[in-house]
Design a protein around this motif. Structure first.
Motif, short mmCIF file in Angstrom:
data_model
loop_
_atom_site.label_atom_id
_atom_site.label_comp_id
_atom_site.label_asym_id
_atom_site.label_seq_id
_atom_site.Cartn_x
_atom_site.Cartn_y
_atom_site.Cartn_z
N ARG A 7 61.63 -26.89 36.04
CA ARG A 7 62.13 -27.83 35.24
C ARG A 7 61.22 -29.24 35.35
NH1 ARG A 7 68.30 -30.10 35.76
NH2 ARG A 7 68.10 -31.90 34.25
N GLU A 8 60.89 -29.69 36.28
CA GLU A 8 59.99 -30.96 36.71
C GLU A 8 58.65 -30.80 36.24
OE1 GLU A 8 61.92 -29.67 39.05
OE2 GLU A 8 63.55 -31.18 39.15
N SER A 9 58.15 -29.52 36.52
CA SER A 9 56.75 -29.19 36.42
C SER A 9 56.30 -28.83 34.98
CB SER A 9 56.44 -27.92 36.92
OG SER A 9 56.30 -28.21 38.31
N PHE A 10 57.59 -28.42 34.08
CA PHE A 10 57.32 -28.27 32.56
C PHE A 10 57.13 -29.62 31.90
CE2 PHE A 10 59.46 -28.33 28.46
CZ PHE A 10 58.56 -27.51 27.60
N GLU A 11 57.89 -30.57 32.54
CA GLU A 11 57.72 -31.94 31.65
C GLU A 11 56.87 -32.55 31.96
OE1 GLU A 11 59.97 -33.03 29.52
OE2 GLU A 11 61.42 -31.31 29.73
N ALA A 12 56.11 -32.54 33.43
CA ALA A 12 54.76 -32.82 33.55
C ALA A 12 53.60 -32.45 33.03
CB ALA A 12 54.42 -33.04 35.18
N ASP A 13 53.64 -31.05 32.76
CA ASP A 13 52.74 -30.18 32.17
C ASP A 13 52.46 -30.51 30.71
OD1 ASP A 13 52.00 -29.20 34.53
OD2 ASP A 13 52.99 -27.35 34.38
N LEU A 14 53.96 -30.67 30.06
CA LEU A 14 53.84 -30.83 28.62
C LEU A 14 53.34 -32.10 28.45
CD1 LEU A 14 54.81 -29.74 25.92
CD2 LEU A 14 57.02 -30.81 26.37
N LEU A 26 50.21 -32.98 26.05
CA LEU A 26 50.18 -34.01 24.65
C LEU A 26 49.39 -34.90 24.96
CD1 LEU A 26 54.03 -34.15 24.32
CD2 LEU A 26 52.63 -33.21 22.70
N GLU A 27 48.99 -35.70 25.82
CA GLU A 27 48.01 -36.47 26.13
C GLU A 27 46.61 -36.31 25.80
OE1 GLU A 27 49.13 -38.55 29.71
OE2 GLU A 27 51.03 -39.44 28.98
N ALA A 28 46.36 -34.97 26.33
CA ALA A 28 45.12 -34.44 26.06
C ALA A 28 44.84 -34.06 24.84
CB ALA A 28 44.88 -33.50 27.13
N SER A 29 45.80 -33.73 24.08
CA SER A 29 45.68 -33.15 22.56
C SER A 29 45.14 -34.12 21.45
CB SER A 29 47.02 -32.32 22.17
OG SER A 29 47.27 -31.19 23.19
N SER A 30 44.58 -33.77 20.39
CA SER A 30 44.29 -34.45 19.29
C SER A 30 45.37 -33.94 18.34
CB SER A 30 42.99 -34.26 18.80
OG SER A 30 42.90 -32.84 17.98
N GLU A 31 45.46 -34.86 17.39
CA GLU A 31 46.36 -34.60 16.23
C GLU A 31 46.17 -33.12 15.41
OE1 GLU A 31 44.54 -36.90 12.43
OE2 GLU A 31 45.39 -38.01 14.00
N THR A 32 45.18 -32.83 15.56
CA THR A 32 44.92 -31.50 14.96
C THR A 32 44.49 -30.15 15.93
OG1 THR A 32 42.24 -31.51 14.97
CG2 THR A 32 43.64 -32.51 13.05
N ASP A 33 44.90 -30.60 17.19
CA ASP A 33 44.60 -29.50 18.05
C ASP A 33 45.77 -29.62 19.38
OD1 ASP A 33 43.45 -27.41 19.81
OD2 ASP A 33 41.89 -28.30 20.39
N LEU A 34 46.71 -28.83 19.07
CA LEU A 34 47.62 -28.60 20.08
C LEU A 34 47.83 -27.25 20.88
CD1 LEU A 34 50.41 -30.43 17.64
CD2 LEU A 34 49.18 -31.29 19.46
N ASN A 35 46.75 -26.91 20.87
CA ASN A 35 46.56 -25.53 21.73
C ASN A 35 47.15 -25.89 23.23
OD1 ASN A 35 45.61 -23.73 19.69
ND2 ASN A 35 43.52 -24.60 20.04
N ALA A 36 46.80 -26.96 23.64
CA ALA A 36 47.19 -27.07 25.24
C ALA A 36 48.66 -27.21 25.42
CB ALA A 36 46.53 -28.15 25.59
N VAL A 37 49.37 -27.61 24.24
CA VAL A 37 50.77 -27.79 24.06
C VAL A 37 51.42 -26.38 24.08
CG1 VAL A 37 52.74 -28.68 22.92
CG2 VAL A 37 50.83 -30.43 23.25
N GLY A 38 50.72 -25.61 23.07
CA GLY A 38 51.17 -24.16 22.95
C GLY A 38 51.14 -23.13 24.39
N ALA A 39 49.93 -23.67 25.10
CA ALA A 39 49.84 -22.84 26.35
C ALA A 39 50.76 -23.19 27.34
CB ALA A 39 48.30 -23.09 26.69
N VAL A 40 51.11 -24.62 27.29
CA VAL A 40 52.20 -24.96 28.22
C VAL A 40 53.68 -24.04 27.92
CG1 VAL A 40 53.69 -26.77 29.11
CG2 VAL A 40 51.32 -27.12 29.03
N ILE A 41 54.11 -24.20 26.72
CA ILE A 41 54.98 -23.55 25.95
C ILE A 41 55.14 -22.09 26.38
CG2 ILE A 41 56.36 -22.86 23.96
CD1 ILE A 41 55.48 -25.79 22.84
N VAL A 42 53.89 -21.14 26.02
CA VAL A 42 53.85 -19.67 26.35
C VAL A 42 53.92 -19.74 28.04
CG1 VAL A 42 52.18 -17.97 26.26
CG2 VAL A 42 52.68 -19.34 24.39
N ASP A 43 53.23 -20.41 28.67
CA ASP A 43 53.45 -20.18 30.17
C ASP A 43 55.00 -20.22 30.64
OD1 ASP A 43 52.62 -20.20 33.03
OD2 ASP A 43 52.30 -22.42 33.10
N TYR A 44 55.54 -21.39 30.35
CA TYR A 44 56.97 -21.31 30.93
C TYR A 44 57.99 -20.40 30.08
CZ TYR A 44 55.54 -25.52 33.89
OH TYR A 44 54.93 -26.17 34.94
#
Length: 98
Positions: free
Chosen positions: A36-43, A47-65
């Motif tokens: 629960r806590e790790s998800f929020e931190a990873d998300l 989000l902070e590392a993503s650009s407005e046109t590249d949210l692949n890192a966010v998608g990877a977190v969602i798929v992982d959890y």
């Protein structure tokens, strides 16, 4: 990622289609300890590392959890973990020099 997003959950599985679904599942105790806590931190990091046109890192977190929650729900997962633990114990006992 679209193929993974479109996967249909099995019978009795949680829907897990949105960040809200994942958060609700983790709040309800699904997932591994600390998820629960790790998800929020990873998300947040994604989000902070993503650009407005590249949210692949966010998608990877969602798929992982989503995968972690589904693993935790799978009754055969506990059996597989126990088999691995038993095998490790056996190999340690049989190791030379013990």
């Amino acid at each position: 990622m679209s193929a993974q997003y479109a996967e249909t959950p099995g019978p009795g599985a949680l829907p897990l289609r949105t960040i809200g679904d994942i958060r609700a599942a983790l709040r309800s105790g699904h997932g591994f300890p600390g998820d629960r806590e790790s998800f929020e931190a990873d998300l947040q990091r994604a989000l902070e590392a993503s650009s407005e046109t590249d949210l692949n890192a966010v998608g990877a977190v969602i798929v992982d959890y989503r995968g972690r929650i589904r693993l935790y729900q799978d009754p055969e997962f506990d059996i597989a973990v126990q088999e691995g633990t038993d095998l490790t114990s056996l190999l340690k006992r049989e190791a030379p020099g013990r």
